[in-house]
Design a protein around this motif. Structure first.
Motif, short mmCIF file in Angstrom:
data_model
loop_
_atom_site.label_atom_id
_atom_site.label_comp_id
_atom_site.label_asym_id
_atom_site.label_seq_id
_atom_site.Cartn_x
_atom_site.Cartn_y
_atom_site.Cartn_z
N ALA A 35 25.18 4.82 45.61
CA ALA A 35 25.82 5.59 44.52
C ALA A 35 26.27 6.87 45.15
O ALA A 35 27.23 7.64 44.50
N GLU A 38 29.35 7.36 47.20
CA GLU A 38 30.36 7.25 46.32
C GLU A 38 30.51 8.50 45.65
O GLU A 38 31.90 9.23 45.19
N LEU A 39 29.53 9.19 45.18
CA LEU A 39 29.48 10.53 44.61
C LEU A 39 29.92 11.56 45.27
O LEU A 39 31.02 12.45 44.92
N ARG A 42 33.64 11.05 45.71
CA ARG A 42 34.52 11.57 44.68
C ARG A 42 34.56 13.14 44.18
O ARG A 42 35.28 13.77 43.36
N GLU A 57 29.08 10.46 33.94
CA GLU A 57 30.36 9.53 34.45
C GLU A 57 31.66 10.48 34.18
O GLU A 57 31.77 10.79 33.22
N SER A 67 28.34 10.16 38.24
CA SER A 67 28.49 8.64 38.37
C SER A 67 27.22 8.06 37.26
O SER A 67 26.13 8.51 37.41
#
Ligand SMILES: O=C(O)CCC(=O)C(=O)O
Ligand SMILES: [Fe+2]
Length: 268
Positions: A35, A38-39, A42, A57, A67
């Motif tokens: 996570a 992915e953060l 982003r 989110e 997220s």
């Protein structure tokens, strides 16, 4: 069971921080590390030390695309149980800041007291700092001044206009003795809890290993998250919007009665 032992509760009361015996299972740590990656993907334009409100989110209105995985972490029954040992049964989650320090050039966190920044009255918060990677002396673990919370006083902070800091406020010289500092060394999955008045900071990460802590912020619901207050507005180096920050009651009831759990919540 994640319940804090009596000795852990007493240590927190005496020193302002504690490292509980309970830790996240390795598979949860792996999930959270995914996570985190992915953060970071982003948020290419955001320094990874400054991922504020990472638990909201999507576009969180504070410059970060967050997220829900971090909200789930903040609501983890084990973590909420630990916090209950410190704050009692009525607990509000009001913040989450991912402090990810990349290898070689991870920013320093100046010595500070968290309470200086926050619109909570009476001022109270227990932060759970969850290590997603080993956080040791060489990669810039958290450092604390044990007992510095006891007087329940906020000391003077000075603004520092440097880009290479996680926060741009540092405790004024002479307000504490750095020789008293303790290093909070954690393995991935371990965590520390700290009080809103306790003095802490972290050295830059000059090692070859990344260092990430997820700081989850909880207040007792006897306090008010006062959306009209703007302490050190615009001077911290991290964009925050307390007026729109969503609150979550993670345990018990709102004892204060005036906390606003509607503002900032996404429609379901
Ligand atoms: O992780 C860091 O370097 C700073 C963390 C911090 O200041 C906090 O969690 O309140
Ligand atoms: Fe802090």
């Amino acid at each position: 069971m994640a319940v804090l032992a009596q000795a852990e509760i007493e240590r927190y009361a005496a020193e302002g921080w504690v490292k509980p015996a309970w830790r996240l299972p390795p598979e949860r740590v792996d999930e959270m590390r995914d996570a985190l990656d992915e953060l970071i993907r982003r948020n290419p334009g955001v320094r990874p030390e400054k991922l504020v409100s990472a638990h909201i989110e999507g576009d969180n209105g504070e410059g970060v695309h967050g997220s829900a995985a971090f909200l789930e972490l903040a609501r983890d029954p084990g973590i909420v149980e630990l916090v209950g040992g410190i704050l009692g049964p009525d607990v509000i989650l009001w913040g989450c800041h991912v402090f990810c320090k990349p290898p070689l050039e991870g920013y320093e966190t100046p010595w500070h007291q968290d309470g200086h920044y926050w619109p909570i009255r009476p001022l109270a918060t227990c932060t759970v700092w969850v290590a997603l990677e080993d956080s040791k002396i060489d990669n810039g673990c958290l450092r604390v001044i044990p007992g510095s919370h006891r007087a329940k006083l906020l000391h003077e902070h000075l603004h520092e206009d440097r880009a290479d800091l996680t926060l741009q406020q540092r405790l004024a010289p002479g307000t504490f003795d750095e020789y008293q500092a303790a290093d909070v060394e954690l393995e991935a999955g371990e965590m520390s809890l700290h009080d809103v008045y306790m003095i802490h900071g972290a050295r830059p990460n000059t090692s070859s290993r990344r260092r990430t802590g997820v700081a989850l912020r909880y207040m007792p619901s006897t306090s008010l998250f006062d959306r009209s207050l703007r302490p050190v507005d615009g001077k911290t180096g991290v964009a925050v919007n307390f007026a729109r920050r969503p609150l979550w009651l993670v345990s018990g009831v709102d004892r204060h009665g005036g906390n606003d759990f509607v503002t900032g919540q996404q429609p379901r």
